[in-house]
Design a protein around this motif. Structure first.
Motif: not given
Length: 873
Positions: A380, A609, A630-631, A634, A637-638
């Motif tokens: 990262d 999500k 990006e948020p 992310q 990806n989470e």
């Protein structure tokens, strides 16, 4: 209250000049004794420690701005000049802007003023506080009166009495204390009002207290609470609050309280950015060296510091009290112990004029990759490094290199500031990477890291791009420097000329090999020409392997590109829009889509999500501006077992290595990479057309290609501006971003050939024309040969149309391909001009996005692209 116009003027002036680079005074010594170094205009060397020019923001370029400030007051202009003279670097300008806009007025600073300051330096104190007031900042000022009390008691023949450093305050002493407090408070308020500052004396009603020990200390208080109302009312009324450290018991008995303790209690309540103690010493003095201690990072240094022999008595108690205070304040808060003359500079700059104390972070040191809790932590960090962003190496490659070498990684706890030193391939250890986020620079965490480097390595060298925004910082920490081809070699601790000569020789060779051709770098990349970012070309995948429907989610589909994507998906045989998100359009029907009744949502992170966890979306399209998506990415990806793919239309991931984000230009990149990627970055419109023009002639290039581009005003987006205002554009052509445009970087990065790019906006709505001048090896091309090269190169590509004559914008608008033509070699046979046109909303954005979606989901590459809108010979 200070004029809002003044506040805007100060802030806007700073914003306007925040981009000024630091002026550096470089001391150049003779190079005659260095056998491998030549003196010329491209290189400079210095063996003395370099000091940045403290007046790097000159008043000359600001003169017109300051003169035009619409206040009509000379004191206003004086305030602006005073502010700029105290802020010496771009970083400090940014810090001022950050402070000015990030906190409420009462949270800026608590300033404790010693009684001796009012006696001896009242004029300077009032001037500094007036300056803060005039730039719209309201510090809470609390003063003591110790020297005045002692003097008054001595005049009355009373000997001051202390136990454990605390003044015993009996009734007689209390009357003197109260008298002195009222006198000094009035004295300071009067001095401020004479300078046009509204100030409010607050001599009681703030501190609630019980007796500390009535039998032992008499009328001395232990603060139990702080009443904020008088302070907040003062600031709300536009007046600086001037406090004494007198407290009251619940029954109304007045008690004396140590001013340092009272200042700490104020800080606990208001949580300011800075707590300032003004004293005549101007800081904490090291009892061994007799020098002022400039910085203390408590988390890292406290335990060791408290063991020092010179840290005792009052000094030990003060440091202990400050630690107890900062332990519970935000990490951004700090304590400064300074002289009054340094007050305004210290508040904005962390100048180190006195002693700065903050929590900081404990630093960690690692010499093995296995010492990281997870290798992803290091990955990262590395993905923020410029070389890795630009694709000169991948994070995996770099970590592999580290694993097979001697290295030391020094970082703070959250890994926001990381230094990687390697020792294997040089006569002197190299600071190979110094990766720090903006907050680390603003809060001087970088200094903490570098101080540790000094302790760990007696010698060190490092290389920085000449245009680095923190270049002054690097000069200040080096003992020698050498400039070549847009890069600067820095070093410290090296005393012998032979070692310096070897370092410079190696550095010079590396800079020559990294530039694309002779001479200074253009500055598009500080490290010169980069390697080609994408792999070999492959033929179009006309036929797909999938004929099953797939669900698409679109985030940010309100602009022109989003509308065209919706239209293309509406005509696609297999794709279906499942969700579309836009905050502005929430609840409105998705126009142009007839397969289902879809309305805009405003999807939250939790919504995304949930959709991802339940596999409701097969592919996400991020149709958002740069630095916004990006948020959402992310969040996707989470999610454990995330299966969806992402196509990002912004520039955020165009410079990430292919193993993370495939670069989705199918005509030039390996389609297998795009097909198998989970994350695809959609290229820019100008960048797509320019690369298609230049790529076939790469082996013939002998210089810097120049791209003159003009886009229709749809390329400026839907947000109103002169660049998309038809009335302003009528009979007009607007140049913009004449150097260092992000597409210049994108084209250069992915072609592996540095280019110059000059974008303009024209008066039509849709379509781009690109006129590209390419220096070539003399005599290597003719018009006919060039045309044949292009036809061969793109013979299988359905969206690239090669023609002999010059393509026109009106022929490309609302079509899905690129026209290339107008091949013309000059009379000297050392330059060719090629013209291309591309629809910025289609092949420059939406159509290319659909190509990437088709490849990613296994459909035929051209599925859903209307045949009647595909260019054909």
């Amino acid at each position: 209250m200070p004029s809002p116009v003044l506040l805007r003027s100060v802030t806007e002036t700073l914003k306007k000049h925040a981009s000024l680079k630091n002026s550096i005074l470089i001391s150049i010594k003779s190079l005659s004794y260095l056998s491998n170094v030549k003196k010329n205009q491209d290189c400079r060397i210095s063996f003395s420690r370099i000091v940045p020019n403290k007046r790097c923001i000159s008043t000359k370029p600001l003169a017109s701005t300051i003169a035009s400030i619409p206040i009509g007051s000379e004191s206003t202009r004086s305030t602006v000049i005073q502010l700029l003279n105290n802020i010496s670097t771009k970083r400090e300008v940014e810090q001022y802007l950050k402070y000015f806009t990030s906190v409420s007025q009462q949270q800026f600073a608590v300033i404790k003023v010693g009684g001796a300051i009012i006696s001896d330096n009242l004029k300077e104190l009032a001037s500094c506080l007036a300056f803060l007031y005039h730039v719209g900042l309201y510090p809470i000022i609390l003063h003591g009166t110790g020297p005045q009390v002692n003097s008054r008691l001595e005049a009355k023949g009373i000997e001051p009495d202390y136990i454990d450093g605390i003044r015993i305050t009996d009734d007689n002493t209390m009357s003197v204390v109260r008298e002195c407090f009222l006198e000094q408070n009035l004295k300071l308020v009067t001095a401020l009002e004479q300078l046009g500052v509204r100030a409010r004396p607050i001599t009681s009603g703030v501190f609630n207290a019980n007796y500390l020990d009535k039998d032992k200390y008499k009328l001395v208080g232990d603060i139990t609470g702080v009443t904020k109302d008088p302070i907040e009312a003062s600031i709300k009324a536009g007046a600086l609050p001037i406090l004494t450290s007198l407290a009251e018991t619940p029954s109304g008995q007045m008690l004396n309280v140590n001013a340092d303790v009272a200042a700490s209690e104020l800080a606990r309540v208001f949580e300011p950015l800075k707590i300032v103690y003004l004293n005549e010493k101007g800081g904490i003095i090291n009892g061994d060296t007799k020098e002022k201690v400039s910085m203390i990072n408590l988390d890292e240094e406290y335990d060791e510091l408290m063991k020092q022999q010179w840290v005792k008595y009052g000094t030990k108690l003060k440091i202990k009290q400050i630690k107890e205070l900062l332990d519970f304040l935000p990490r951004s808060s700090s304590v400064a112990i300074i002289d009054v003359h340094d007050l305004q500079r210290e508040l904005f700059t962390d100048s180190g004029a006195g002693t700065m104390i903050r929590r900081g972070y404990k630093l960690s040191k690692k010499t093995k990759l296995s010492e990281f809790s997870s290798i992803e932590v290091l990955r990262d960090v590395l993905e923020k490094d410029q070389d890795i962003i630009e694709g000169k190496e991948s994070a995996a490659m770099y970590m592999t290199k580290l694993q097979n070498s001697d290295f030391k990684i020094i970082s703070d706890e959250p890994m926001n500031a990381v230094a990687i030193v390697t020792s294997s391939n040089s006569v002197v250890p190299k600071l190979d990477k110094f990766i720090c986020d903006k907050t680390s620079w603003l809060n001087n965490v970088t200094d903490n890291i570098f101080n540790t480097l000094n302790k760990e390595f007696t010698q060190l060298h490092w290389i920085v791009n000449e245009d680095d925004t923190n270049i002054a910082w690097h000069f200040a920490r080096s003992e020698g420097s050498y400039l070549k081809n847009g890069k600067i070699l820095f070093w410290y601790g090296i005393k012998d000329l032979e070692t310096v000569s070897k370092l410079i020789s190696d550095f010079t060779k590396s800079t020559i090999s990294s530039t694309s051709y002779g001479g200074q770098s253009s500055g598009v990349f500080g490290t010169g020409r980069s390697n080609r970012f994408y792999s070999t070309r492959t033929a179009p995948k006309v036929d797909g392997t999938n004929n099953q429907p797939r669900n698409v989610g679109i985030i940010g589909a309100r602009g022109y590109t989003g509308r065209n994507i919706v239209s293309l998906i509406n005509g696609h045989p297999y794709l279906e829009i499942s969700h579309v998100s836009s905050r502005e359009l929430k609840g409105k029907k998705l126009e142009g889509y007839t397969k289902a009744d879809i309305t805009y949502d405003n999807l939250t992170i939790d919504d995304i999500k949930s959709l991802e966890a339940n596999h409701k979306i097969d592919l996400w399209i991020m149709a958002l501006p740069n630095k916004v998506s990006e948020p959402f990415i992310q969040a996707i990806n989470e999610v454990p077992n995330s299966k969806s793919k992402i196509v990002d239309l912004s520039a955020d991931h165009r410079f990430v290595s292919q193993d993370q984000w495939a670069y989705g230009l199918p005509e030039l990149n390996d389609r297998v990479i795009i097909s198998t990627a989970k994350r695809i970055s959609n290229p820019g419109c100008y960048a797509t057309g320019s690369q298609v023009v230049i790529a076939p002639l790469k082996e013939y290039i002998d210089g810097l290609p120049t791209i003159f581009g003009v886009s229709g005003y749809s390329g400026a987006g839907t947000k109103p501006s002169p660049k998309n205002n038809p009335e302003f554009l009528d009979n007009n052509l607007i140049p913009y971003a004449l150097t260092n445009h992000i597409h210049e970087k994108e084209i250069s990065t992915h072609l592996g050939t540095e280019v110059a790019f000059i974008p303009h906006v024209g008066q039509w709505f849709q379509g781009i024309t690109l006129t590209v001048s390419i220096p070539i090896k003399k005599g290597s091309l003719t018009n006919e040969k060039a045309a044949e090269i292009y036809r061969t190169f793109y013979k299988d590509e359905q969206l690239v149309y090669v023609k002999d004559d010059v393509p026109l914008v009106k022929d490309i608008a609302q079509t899905h391909g690129i026209m290339v033509g107008g091949f013309k070699v000059n009379d000297a046979h050392d330059r060719i001009v090629v013209v291309a046109t591309i629809d910025n909303l289609l092949k420059g954005a939406a159509t290319q996005c659909l190509q990437n979606i088709n490849l990613a989901l296994g459909y035929g590459e051209y599925s859903g692209i209307p045949n009647d809108k595909i260019l054909k010979e």
